[in-house]
Every structure is written in structure tokens, then in C-alpha cells.
Design a protein around this motif. Sequence first.
Motif, short mmCIF file in Angstrom:
data_model
loop_
_atom_site.label_atom_id
_atom_site.label_comp_id
_atom_site.label_asym_id
_atom_site.label_seq_id
_atom_site.Cartn_x
_atom_site.Cartn_y
_atom_site.Cartn_z
N VAL A 8 14.71 -37.03 -0.74
CA VAL A 8 15.88 -37.89 -0.77
C VAL A 8 16.82 -37.36 -1.85
CG1 VAL A 8 16.70 -40.25 -1.06
CG2 VAL A 8 14.42 -39.84 -0.18
N GLU A 12 21.88 -39.96 -1.44
CA GLU A 12 21.22 -40.83 -0.47
C GLU A 12 20.49 -41.97 -1.17
OE1 GLU A 12 19.78 -38.30 3.36
OE2 GLU A 12 18.93 -37.69 1.42
N ARG A 15 22.99 -44.54 -2.32
CA ARG A 15 23.52 -45.30 -1.19
C ARG A 15 22.49 -46.33 -0.72
NH1 ARG A 15 23.68 -41.64 2.60
NH2 ARG A 15 25.37 -40.57 1.59
N ARG A 48 24.63 -41.03 7.61
CA ARG A 48 24.94 -41.79 6.40
C ARG A 48 24.16 -43.10 6.31
NH1 ARG A 48 28.96 -41.53 2.54
NH2 ARG A 48 29.54 -43.53 1.66
#
Length: 84
Positions: A8, A12, A15, A48
Motif C-alpha cells: 500500500v 493509498e 486516502r 482510486r
Amino acid sequence: MEAPSVVVSAEERHRIERVARFVARDRDGDMAEALLLRLLKITRNGRRWGFLAHDHPLHPYYLQQKVSEQCRILRPRPAAAGDR
């Protein structure tokens, strides 16, 4: 046999943590999460927001962050020394 670990990126992770925090703090987190899943399907921006889908490799990390945030919110804060 262990499942392969998923790498990761910091972006990411940030988010996912922000979304988990948002969902956990919302009074109706289930509705917020359902709305986000609907937006994922409409925009098809899986790169995303794919972690919201139950079959995405990062979904367990998202769930872990969401539950952690929910526990943090529910955990009573210790009283400060001056509050006694």
C-alpha cells in the motif's frame, strides 16, 4: 498458507484512512458507505476508490481502519489531572 501481502503506497493508505474516518464519524456510516459504493459503481474509478468493494485486496485494510476509528470514538477519554 498465508495470503500474499498487498503493498500500500502512502497516498493509498492516507486516502483509505480518510474515508474510514469519514464513514466511522458519520452518524449513519452504513448509508455513507453505501453512497460511496454507489459512486464507485457510477464513476468506475476502481483505481482510486476500489478498496470500498468487498472483493478488493485493500478492503480488509479499509475495514480495519474503520473499526479502529469507531473504537477510538467510543473509547472514553481519560480525565485530565485538573478535572478532578
